[in-house]
Design an enzyme around this catalytic site. Structure first.
Site, mmCIF file in Angstrom:
data_model
loop_
_atom_site.group_PDB
_atom_site.id
_atom_site.type_symbol
_atom_site.label_atom_id
_atom_site.label_comp_id
_atom_site.label_asym_id
_atom_site.label_seq_id
_atom_site.Cartn_x
_atom_site.Cartn_y
_atom_site.Cartn_z
ATOM 1 C CB CYS A 1 14.171 -30.949 73.014
ATOM 2 S SG CYS A 1 14.805 -30.088 74.277
ATOM 3 N NE ARG B 1 20.145 -28.503 69.856
ATOM 4 C CZ ARG B 1 20.854 -28.237 68.715
ATOM 5 N NH1 ARG B 1 21.222 -29.046 68.035
ATOM 6 N NH2 ARG B 1 21.266 -27.069 68.622
ATOM 7 C CB ALA C 1 18.469 -25.886 66.097
ATOM 8 N N GLY D 1 13.030 -27.760 77.093
ATOM 9 C CA GLY D 1 12.384 -26.327 77.430
ATOM 10 C C GLY D 1 13.343 -25.122 77.075
#
EC number: 6.3.5.4
Length: 635
Positions: A2, A50, A52, A77
């Site tokens: 992200c 973000r 996924a 991270g």
């Protein structure tokens, strides 16, 4: 994977930046195209994008706030030991509402304060806001795998994963001319500097704690290299090899956890082959990806990658590229870069990431092995300089000849002359000057001469020397090659190699995980004596010996070629109008006022001569800067 961004206002005037938080988050959409989130309370704003990687429950989204409402986190991270840390917290009575590493970080901070960060095994940049204390804790991982930029003035502190996000928050666009000078030497900007005054890279292994207007910066991790302890290392070479295999196998296994398609880069070199061999122990039919160069057979190593793929029965994909394929992506790369960065191999990494992303979301890589274990030609050169002897002295004795003969990266003979000249120059220098020279494409004098008279006056000599001194502080006249490797992990690794991989993979929403940079592997690497890493016949000795039983013998019977983007061909062909009529034209240089017209003309003359040497790399640095200038300083 992200991207994060944030605002912490010191004054009412600083609060105005909060209005741009959404724009700042939108600017880093490629780092997190799946979702976004925002948190604003009083003078603090946190933004998040973000992608996924794991199957998270809805309450695992970010920004994440604990049930008391006091603490809120944004995190970029992966923490590879979060399950163990989570279990320990549960045993102490903590209750979790998600299965995420984000919540583990948040609860560790609530439980243990800032010291918890030393427990994390992974790569990250994060910020935690404490509503009660009205404070922010911002931290970056040990090796600098994930970027984190900081801007501070009297009204506010801003942070983000990328410069374009800070630009969306309205930072002033004032050039740091010392950073520009170093860029013109190295083709990248070593931290903590950036191209803009006031914007700093948070150094690897550092954190900031901000409360009120007070900003505390602290180094929380330092590679534990101690020459005296290295001398007392009691492990035999065979035991060292066994230990390396165990540590790297564990590091690789940790990085295979994902609920999305996962694979590994496989170049045909030793490092990526080692990672594929280890990953295949834990993942049958691993997806592997290679790039082939159809028009440049000298650099094409796909046949060696195929040997490894066949041995481990991976699902192997080769992306066979022409020079036209490379050329077609030049402007994609130039458009994504938001701070001048001119490592031309980024082009190949961009295409590899783009093609890999069509089949996987996470990829393992062999990055870091060269810096830790001595894998570059300059490391062999340094070894030979320190060993001395007839051959080294003979090369130096012919220094006048090397100056006269034509030099070029684009022919075997010309490249050898270029290397002999650099080696000869290094023999006559001390360790600090030699290191900087071998890391550079241009001398400090040549870089300054490219600047206009007014720009040269803005390059503060004392500040330039101070920054260089800090980057080279680990090098001593009585040290050994481990100190050179330590300097590489401080400068080359985070600001060239990892920046390149992060930029180009994030541009394509791909997460890259390098097992060699696991902290246990890094710490072990710097417990080893030089003779375990390099000798007169072999670079990266322990890596090659430890994993030889696992890899096809053919990988050890040929020279490593690497890859050279055919810049010189393009500059003399398709890109010549961009040089002559646009970015490096006399008219544009004159109007811009940053560079010296005559110096640029001389560089172009050398480019089209029979002895271009490294000039194409310098021209590329100028093109990257000029493209960046037109996009971010004019528009």
């Amino acid at each position: 994977m992200c991207g994060i961004t944030g605002v912490f206002a010191f004054t009412d005037a600083g609060r105005s930046a909060l209005a741009s938080l959404h724009a700042s988050t939108d600017a880093i959409i490629s780092r997190g195209p799946d979702s976004q989130g925002h948190f604003v309370y009083d003078r603090c704003g946190l933004g998040f994008r973000r992608l996924a990687i794991l199957d998270l429950t809805a309450d695992g989204n970010q920004p994440m706030t604990d049930e008391s409402g006091r603490y809120t986190i944004v995190f970029n991270g992966e923490i590879f030991n979060f399950k163990e840390l989570r279990q320990k917290l549960i045993s102490k009575g903590h209750r979790f509402h998600s299965q995420t590493d984000t919540e583990v970080i948040l609860r560790l901070y609530i439980s243990e304060g800032r010291s918890f960060i030393k427990k994390l095994n992974g790569f990250f940049g994060f910020a935690i806001y404490d509503k009660e204390e009205d404070s922010v804790f911002i931290a970056r991982d040990r090796m600098g795998e994930k970027p984190l930029l900081i801007y501070r003035d009297e009204d506010k502190l801003l942070f983000s994963s990328e410069m374009k996000s800070l630009l969306a928050l309205g930072i002033p666009r004032k050039l740091d001319y010392v950073a520009l000078s170093h860029y013109l030497q190295l083709n990248y900007i070593p931290g903590p500097a950036t191209i803009f005054k006031g914007v700093k890279k948070l150094l690897p292994g550092h954190y900031l704690y901000i409360k009120g207007k007070k900003v505390v910066r602290k180094r929380w991790y330092k590679i534990p290299y101690d020459p005296k302890k290295v001398e007392k290392n009691k492990l035999t070479y065979e035991q060292q090899q066994k230990k390396l295999v165990e540590l790297l196998d564990d590091a690789t296994a940790r990085r295979l956890v994902a609920d999305v398609p996962l694979g590994a880069f496989l170049s045909g070199g030793i490092d990526s082959s080692v990672i594929v061999a280890l990953a295949s122990r834990h993942t049958p039919h691993l997806n592997t990806f290679s790039i082939g160069y159809r028009d440049e057979p000298f650099f094409d190593e796909t046949k060696y990658a195929k040997l490894v793929a066949d041995k481990y029965k991976t699902n192997h994909t080769v992306f066979s590229l022409t020079n036209q394929d490379l050329y077609d992506h030049i402007f994609d790369v130039l458009n994504y870069i938001d701070e001048p960065f001119a490592d031309s191999s980024a082009l190949a990494v961009y295409i590899l990431s783009k093609r890999t992303r069509e089949k996987a979301t996470v990829a393992l890589s062999g990055d870091g092995a060269d810096e830790l274990f001595g894998g570059y030609n300059k490391h062999m050169g340094e070894f030979q300089v320190r060993q001395g002897g007839f051959k080294a002295e003979a090369v130096t004795g012919l220094n006048l000849l090397w100056d006269i003969l034509p030099k070029s990266r684009n022919s075997f003979f010309g490249n050898k002359i270029r290397q002999f000249q650099r080696f000869s120059r290094g023999m006559l220098s001390g360790p600090k000057d030699r290191y900087w020279d071998w890391a550079s494409f241009a001398s400090e004098k040549d870089a300054r001469n490219l600047l206009s008279a007014s720009a040269r006056r803005k390059v503060g000599k004392k500040l330039a020397d101070k920054r260089r001194k800090e980057l080279l502080e680990d090098l001593h006249s009585d040290g050994d090659l481990n100190e050179v490797l330590l300097a590489d992990t401080k400068m080359v690794l985070p600001y060239d190699m990892l920046t390149k991989v992060d930029l180009m993979s994030m541009a394509n929403s791909l997460e890259v995980r390098p097992p060699f940079l696991d902290p246990n592997v890094v710490n072990f690497a710097f417990s080893l004596p030089v003779e375990s890493k390099i000798d007169a016949n072999m670079k990266k000795k322990i890596v090659q010996d430890a994993f030889r039983p696992m890899l096809p013998e053919e990988l050890y019977k040929r020279p490593k070629h690497g890859f050279e983007v055919p810049l010189l061909k393009w500059f003399r062909g398709e890109l010549r109008p961009l040089i002559e009529d646009d970015l490096l034209s006399d008219a544009f240089i004159e109007a811009q006022g940053v560079f010296d017209v005559a110096a640029i003309q001389a560089l172009k003359t050398q480019l089209f001569s029979r002895s271009p040497s490294d000039v194409h790399a310098r021209i590329w640095a100028l093109i990257v800067f000029q493209w960046w200038w037109k996009k971010w300083m004019i528009s």
